[in-house]
Design an enzyme around this catalytic site. Sequence first.
Site, PDB file in Angstrom:
ATOM      1  N   ASP A   1      34.206   9.243   8.184  1.00  0.00           N
ATOM      2  CA  ASP A   1      33.386   8.071   8.825  1.00  0.00           C
ATOM      3  C   ASP A   1      32.316   7.406   8.531  1.00  0.00           C
ATOM      4  OD1 ASP A   1      35.767   7.658  10.391  1.00  0.00           O
ATOM      5  OD2 ASP A   1      34.971   8.788  11.963  1.00  0.00           O
TER       6      ASP A   1
ATOM      7  N   TYR B   1      37.511   5.342  17.826  1.00  0.00           N
ATOM      8  CA  TYR B   1      36.601   6.445  18.515  1.00  0.00           C
ATOM      9  C   TYR B   1      35.243   6.047  18.751  1.00  0.00           C
ATOM     10  CZ  TYR B   1      38.630  11.213  18.857  1.00  0.00           C
ATOM     11  OH  TYR B   1      39.314  12.232  19.411  1.00  0.00           O
TER      12      TYR B   1
END
Lengths: 730, 730
Positions: free
Chosen positions: A374, A462
């Site tokens: 990420d 998320y």
Amino acid sequence: MKYLRSAVFCCLAVVLVLLLQVWFRQPSFSRCPGWFASCRERSYLFGYKIFEKGSRTEQAKLVFPQHPLDPLTFSEIARVHALVLNSSISLAEGKHAKLIRKVGGSKPNIFLHGVSLEEPDKEDVLTWKTGDPMLPRKASVILRIDVAIYRFVVDITHHIVESVEPHHGSGTPTLNFDDMNTASALPLQHTEFLEALKSRELDKEEVSCIPLSSGWYNVKEEEGKRLIKVQCYYAGGTSNYYMRPIEGITMVVDMNMKKIVKFIEHDHVPLPKAEGTDFSLSAQRGPMLKPLNTISLEQPDGPSFSVDGHYVKWANWEFHVKPDYRAGVIISQASIRDPETDVLRSVLYKGFASELFVPYMDPTEGWFFKTYMDAGEYGFGLQCMSLEPLNDCPRNAYYMDGIFVDADGKPYVRPNMLCIYESYAGDVAWRHTESPISDREIRESRPKTTLVVRVIASVANYDYILDWEFQTDGLIRVKVGMSGILMVKGTSHDSIREAAEANEELYGTMLAEKTIGVIHDHFITFYLDLDVDGTDNSFVQNKMIRKKTLDGTSLRKSYWGVQQLVAKSEDDGKVKLSLFKPADYVVINPKKRTKVGNPVSYKIVPGKTAGSLLALDDPPQIRGAFINNQMWVTPYNRSEEYAGGLYVYGSHGEETVSRWTRRDRPIEDRDIVLWYTVGFHHIPCQEDFPVMPTVTESFELKPTNFFESNPIVKTYPTYEKDLPQCSFSI
Amino acid sequence: MKYLRSAVFCCLAVVLVLLLQVWFRQPSFSRCPGWFASCRERSYLFGYKIFEKGSRTEQAKLVFPQHPLDPLTFSEIARVHALVLNSSISLAEGKHAKLIRKVGGSKPNIFLHGVSLEEPDKEDVLTWKTGDPMLPRKASVILRIDVAIYRFVVDITHHIVESVEPHHGSGTPTLNFDDMNTASALPLQHTEFLEALKSRELDKEEVSCIPLSSGWYNVKEEEGKRLIKVQCYYAGGTSNYYMRPIEGITMVVDMNMKKIVKFIEHDHVPLPKAEGTDFSLSAQRGPMLKPLNTISLEQPDGPSFSVDGHYVKWANWEFHVKPDYRAGVIISQASIRDPETDVLRSVLYKGFASELFVPYMDPTEGWFFKTYMDAGEYGFGLQCMSLEPLNDCPRNAYYMDGIFVDADGKPYVRPNMLCIYESYAGDVAWRHTESPISDREIRESRPKTTLVVRVIASVANYDYILDWEFQTDGLIRVKVGMSGILMVKGTSHDSIREAAEANEELYGTMLAEKTIGVIHDHFITFYLDLDVDGTDNSFVQNKMIRKKTLDGTSLRKSYWGVQQLVAKSEDDGKVKLSLFKPADYVVINPKKRTKVGNPVSYKIVPGKTAGSLLALDDPPQIRGAFINNQMWVTPYNRSEEYAGGLYVYGSHGEETVSRWTRRDRPIEDRDIVLWYTVGFHHIPCQEDFPVMPTVTESFELKPTNFFESNPIVKTYPTYEKDLPQCSFSI
């Protein structure tokens, strides 16, 4: 009359100074310096509210750097962009021409993939002091000229491009919003996809597609390309489209070509229903839960910290905070004042979330590739949305903006992307009460107040809540909280029994009808350049070893003692945690000792963490090899900051902390960097649907014989008279 | 006139009702029921302040039980005492006469070692409802008649001694204050000790001696005796006498005989200096640290919880809180209301700190025996001192008293021994913000408020802060914080170099000149009688197992999936934690499933913990065998509550959870109890001197497919208008 005029003039001057103070955004709310009418008003004046006047962009333009580590300003970015543009054109016309002219027409297409401060050399930063002339300002620019990738270092102060490093190995830069927007938009112009929507009777307007980094799987025809996978979701009847996957369709986008190069319809699964998926306030139907009475962290005198530009002072701590497009936030030069000597002593030169690795555990067509990095792929900082005041951070928070750069080189402001606040949860800093047995009355207790620096990155579904929490006793707690929305998979089944009867492996938990929360892990690797009371440190494992007593010497048969292992080279710094092979992991300054002779040190206190269960030779794990140990120690090297490599997107894993440490470089008594990974295994549960209650893990950096004694003995308890009177303004 | 009189009468009646409410101590401050003038005043009215009028003892006398699990009241204790006295005398005159008449003269000497509620049978408690007639009240009394030990069960309601169980095995009861006071006082009347003080030129008035449980080391002449070791400290120049050990003198006290039976002067070490050891506010010299600005948890509307006797309601939670002389606090019948059905569903029938094991790691004469079992030896609850308002618990805390019983049977009140408060640290319950890529605006965040129940036990030097923290999302976090003072050892050396030159093994860290912080562990074993949506549950290990993909089926080589192991019998319930063999540890209700078919469950989420490093055949570890696994699961058995046994003092380890589970009883689909141990290895550091900054570990009980979905979606964010205005009253 003359006096009156002077008085009016003075007043106006004071007002002007105050307005400038507000306008130029230097909210140095050090405590009640006396020149201000009332402390109580001030805290609110310097809270987030003041920035509502005038656009953020206008305000951001007025900022100038005050500290060598301050992030690039609007005007600096403009200068960087101009220099980079010129230089790129000459590159394209010169010896790099062949490399570059692969896609575009006659003019080179230039795309920026990351513009940030190129920090000055550490020794220069360490010797710089407030009041000194600013160190030369430089920028690091990752850019793409058509398909060729470069890192430019631009000297802004001297107005030159200092260096140009073409990138040759595997991997490509962090996605920019242009990449992400392009990938998301393409499906809705793609005939096959539109037909698939029609056949599924889905309304195009309700479709949201998201770009999913495609990892690396050793597929020859993908080499050298910038590919991304796109999957789509259906927002009909809900704002939470993540819970309505259009399962079974994956598109591959070539981001350089800006087109879909592959359309795969590998499955045809009905859409999960919208009902029960929407968590937004406006979508709630039926009675709400009875609200709790108001509880609020109140500081009528305002906070005890000051923020001068990006430099924070609080209690005995000082440190620099930098929003960063890749890491989210970087904490630098964290130092603590020794209560005995009044000297500021260094603890952490630089700390940040270096990489995130999030592998999903479903090997099927639409899912196998989901092994995200990420930070390096999406830009953890780029995904830090504006914080929601009063809910993401308490009322007493101070907010800081981030300035980022889009693919065209235009700077923009992400308002309130970071918050800083003092926290008090009712906990105890230290205490002792004496039992009546001793007849000695001791009743001493001190409440614990901490300082929190927070960013929250929403990497698509998320939400990662990243806290750096400072305690007055010298402890730093790094916390990773996770909330947001699960990545779910559609299935045709409505119950686990149905799925079992159909012999379908779910690869996760059924959360609702037709909805599977796929099992996954999260690993967040932190870069921790500890400088414990100076740059030259050693990493020591104080291993706890069982010892047997000699027969007849004691009624005890066993005890445990400490076996010190001073790490000589990188191999000694690799740590796999084990409950039954415990150790204290300590960074010492071998040249400094306390009065009784203990080496001055900080220890890293791991929390509950997790290790990867993937095979070491699985391509995702080759790229994610930086989590093969829970800790690593490397010699300081300014080019080694990203645990998975600078160009992690699609990389083959040649540039990870795991590879670097193969050289087994010496690490004793020198500037070292500690890498620590916070890990979670996540088997989803129905409570995670449709939005997840926050789950938090943490680790700590704790002073260990750093001070001569407990540094917060000389503090006062709280008395009733210290506390405010509160009421509602109704 | 008539109306006026009525009005005055009404007013007086209202005042009377209010006064009675206050006096009878039923502070049911459920939210703003309307009959009270102002919510804001109420919270303070029902805070700790109201109990300042009238002595605690007077108030306590007025309390009567409202719930079958309520602790014994003053009058109940008086009745128990009378019954026990009579019964003991007839015992001493009857068939037990021989057993008893070992010490005393003609009259038996009766000492109480523990009086507490004998809880009704679980099924009776579970069916009891508010308004039902009170279940028969019973007491469990551990007592000693001279040297003979008994457990009496007294039926208070029916005024009879229900059963008398003489204790035959090893081990003796929890110390009472009589034991502790006697042991502490004896040295100062002991000639040899007084001579030793004289030879060391120490002033008797400044000496404090503390009783140190002596463990069990298989020494024949110690069998059958109640022995305790006593060591002394010097308070000259400091209130923190623990930092000035009179090292090298150990006395052995026979607690039955009330005399010193052994005086050992095994070493002669100079006293560490007083300077720097005192942490009390009044002892601080020189400038204090600059105080931080006031920060306060404020609830102008008062707290959102109600306390009715010992029954707490907060948000969706209800539970019973019981102060306990041995465990500190017992949480019972914790249940959570399901937002979907409005039904209260059971989670935890009973939870408490069952035993503490604190072995020190120094095998030499004065130290080898230090392997404490703090709960069973000293009474964790007996050592819970009054909490310090505003410092041990925040301003918005509600305080509860403990009623305990001394050796003579007299009840006494420990005021403010427990606090309950709502906490808000600025954290997030759940959230999601949407990245601009999707063009869909989602900015939802909800702040996290929790409810904390706290006791703090000061077991001599150490302070254990025990928190039960409840979250609205169903999570229960159990936290153990440790502060207080280290147990230190005197040495003649002033630096670690000096000690090394003298070849002296320190068994710890030199904290200051002549002062060693000896290495030790803390293990706190919790008893957790989970009743997940009913009593009959199963323990399941959801093991995370690496799986290989079949060649050609996926570009991934590996992933992990869940392998369920349903524990059939106790052997399957033994868990040793390992980072690379992870699992979710789940207590399921096999008869209840969610709509999609997942078994309803709670999981236990271990924190960072520690395992013992002692040899399994070392006597302390034989007694402490209950920590040989991090988890155990046993079938519910009301006589198995104390992990190390009921009579743990000096026991040989025959009654531990480790022994019980050897029977390998079935545990599937029945009422089961989970045992979990929180462990710490503690290598002291100088920051722990002279008082330790709090260190905290925790574990969690987390709903896992217990609810159909996230139970706190239907909640409001905080708005500015919800928050109070605060100022100082100056």
